[in-house]
Design a protein around this motif. Structure first.
Motif, mmCIF file in Angstrom:
data_model
loop_
_atom_site.group_PDB
_atom_site.id
_atom_site.type_symbol
_atom_site.label_atom_id
_atom_site.label_comp_id
_atom_site.label_asym_id
_atom_site.label_seq_id
_atom_site.Cartn_x
_atom_site.Cartn_y
_atom_site.Cartn_z
ATOM 1 N N VAL A 181 0.840 -1.198 0.000
ATOM 2 C CA VAL A 181 0.000 0.000 0.000
ATOM 3 C C VAL A 181 0.875 1.248 0.000
ATOM 4 C CG1 VAL A 181 -1.788 1.252 1.258
ATOM 5 C CG2 VAL A 181 -1.811 -1.238 1.210
ATOM 6 N N PHE A 182 1.988 1.176 0.717
ATOM 7 C CA PHE A 182 2.919 2.294 0.794
ATOM 8 C C PHE A 182 4.303 1.818 0.353
ATOM 9 C CE2 PHE A 182 -0.283 2.912 4.081
ATOM 10 C CZ PHE A 182 -0.757 4.177 3.772
ATOM 11 N N VAL A 183 4.891 2.507 -0.601
ATOM 12 C CA VAL A 183 6.243 2.200 -1.059
ATOM 13 C C VAL A 183 7.098 3.409 -0.716
ATOM 14 C CG1 VAL A 183 7.690 1.580 -3.031
ATOM 15 C CG2 VAL A 183 5.309 0.795 -2.929
ATOM 16 N N VAL A 184 7.988 3.239 0.257
ATOM 17 C CA VAL A 184 8.710 4.395 0.788
ATOM 18 C C VAL A 184 10.010 3.939 1.436
ATOM 19 C CG1 VAL A 184 7.350 4.230 2.918
ATOM 20 C CG2 VAL A 184 8.513 6.360 2.388
ATOM 21 N N PRO A 185 11.107 4.685 1.254
ATOM 22 C CA PRO A 185 12.347 4.338 1.937
ATOM 23 C C PRO A 185 12.173 4.388 3.452
ATOM 24 C CG PRO A 185 12.771 5.897 0.164
ATOM 25 C CD PRO A 185 11.287 5.813 0.330
ATOM 26 N N LEU A 186 12.846 3.487 4.134
ATOM 27 C CA LEU A 186 12.735 3.382 5.583
ATOM 28 C C LEU A 186 12.983 4.713 6.280
ATOM 29 C CD1 LEU A 186 12.608 1.739 8.250
ATOM 30 C CD2 LEU A 186 15.023 1.224 7.925
ATOM 31 N N SER A 187 13.957 5.464 5.787
ATOM 32 C CA SER A 187 14.339 6.695 6.474
ATOM 33 C C SER A 187 13.422 7.870 6.165
ATOM 34 C CB SER A 187 15.775 7.068 6.093
ATOM 35 O OG SER A 187 15.859 7.296 4.703
ATOM 36 N N GLN A 188 12.367 7.638 5.388
ATOM 37 C CA GLN A 188 11.514 8.757 4.984
ATOM 38 C C GLN A 188 10.038 8.533 5.335
ATOM 39 O OE1 GLN A 188 14.268 8.577 1.321
ATOM 40 N NE2 GLN A 188 12.828 10.215 0.873
ATOM 41 N N LEU A 189 9.779 7.686 6.335
ATOM 42 C CA LEU A 189 8.416 7.386 6.751
ATOM 43 C C LEU A 189 8.293 7.390 8.264
ATOM 44 C CD1 LEU A 189 5.509 6.207 6.122
ATOM 45 C CD2 LEU A 189 6.580 3.973 6.317
ATOM 46 N N SER A 190 7.227 7.995 8.774
ATOM 47 C CA SER A 190 6.934 7.905 10.203
ATOM 48 C C SER A 190 5.497 7.443 10.385
ATOM 49 C CB SER A 190 7.134 9.267 10.885
ATOM 50 O OG SER A 190 6.201 10.205 10.417
ATOM 51 N N MET A 191 5.232 6.697 11.461
ATOM 52 C CA MET A 191 3.885 6.237 11.772
ATOM 53 C C MET A 191 3.663 6.349 13.264
ATOM 54 S SD MET A 191 1.919 2.743 10.668
ATOM 55 C CE MET A 191 0.166 2.543 10.995
ATOM 56 N N VAL A 192 2.704 7.165 13.647
ATOM 57 C CA VAL A 192 2.389 7.419 15.054
ATOM 58 C C VAL A 192 0.885 7.264 15.252
ATOM 59 C CG1 VAL A 192 2.489 9.112 16.918
ATOM 60 C CG2 VAL A 192 4.336 9.030 15.240
ATOM 61 N N ASP A 193 0.488 6.564 16.322
ATOM 62 C CA ASP A 193 -0.937 6.376 16.633
ATOM 63 C C ASP A 193 -1.668 5.732 15.457
ATOM 64 O OD1 ASP A 193 -0.608 7.538 19.141
ATOM 65 O OD2 ASP A 193 -0.964 9.553 18.358
ATOM 66 N N GLY A 194 -1.161 4.601 14.994
ATOM 67 C CA GLY A 194 -1.779 3.927 13.857
ATOM 68 C C GLY A 194 -2.287 2.552 14.208
#
Length: 192
Positions: A100-113
């Motif tokens: 669903v999401f294709v993104v480099p590890l260092s460019q993604l944040s996920m909080v309260d998910g």
């Protein structure tokens, strides 16, 4: 944004700007993948900043492979998810067949998910295929990846429930964190 408006076939490319997609709450606002093509993405982020907050991503497409919602190139682009639930309204033997999401590890944040009630044959989050980089040889069987744009990786207040990986090893992160960077896991629950 409930996935029923199948007439839209274009993507939104984000360049230098910061764009926020903010719903009224994940119980009311949703982005459905049913209107998306399996060859594109709703958001394509190159050098900009995309924030998605207070909404649901409903993986309800019947396309194979499943379409991506956000693709972030390995450049200056970044993605932030906050108070987002990722789920599917599909039932039965339905299996999500691509990320669903294709993104480099260092460019993604996920909080309260929350990630709930899904069968996946590919990771929900994966890194772009960088054939010119040594990272292309890394495992792609990650259930999720998360980090901030600064490279200080975070997975905070995230609940993963009833997510079954039908293929692969289901590791949490497919790319190691570089020396000098931080990987933080806080208040994360993984069930079933």
């Amino acid at each position: 944004m409930d996935g029923d408006h199948i007439s839209e076939a274009t993507t939104i490319a984000i360049g230098e700007k910061k764009i926020s997609v903010i719903g009224k709450g994940k119980d009311k606002s949703s982005i459905g993948t049913g209107a998306l093509s399996s060859t594109g993405a709703l958001f394509s982020v190159s050098t900009g900043y995309l924030e998605m907050s207070h909404l649901k991503v409903d993986c309800n497409s019947s396309a194979n492979p499943s379409p991506s919602v956000v693709v972030v190139s390995d450049g200056g682009g970044s993605l932030s998810l906050e108070d987002v639930v990722i789920a599917t309204s599909k039932t039965g033997n339905y299996v999500l067949s691509s990320s669903v999401f294709v993104v480099p590890l260092s460019q993604l944040s996920m909080v309260d998910g929350e990630i709930i009630n899904m069968n996946v044959s590919k990771p929900l989050f994966s890194e772009p295929d960088l054939s010119s980089s040594s990272s292309s040889s890394l495992s792609s069987s990650a259930l999720y990846l998360t980090a901030t744009a600064s490279g200080e990786s975070m997975l905070v207040n995230v609940k993963v429930t009833n997510v079954k990986l039908t293929e692969g090893d289901g590791v949490a992160a497919a790319k190691s964190v570089k020396a000098g960077k931080i990987f933080t896991v806080q208040n994360v629950t993984i069930d079933d």
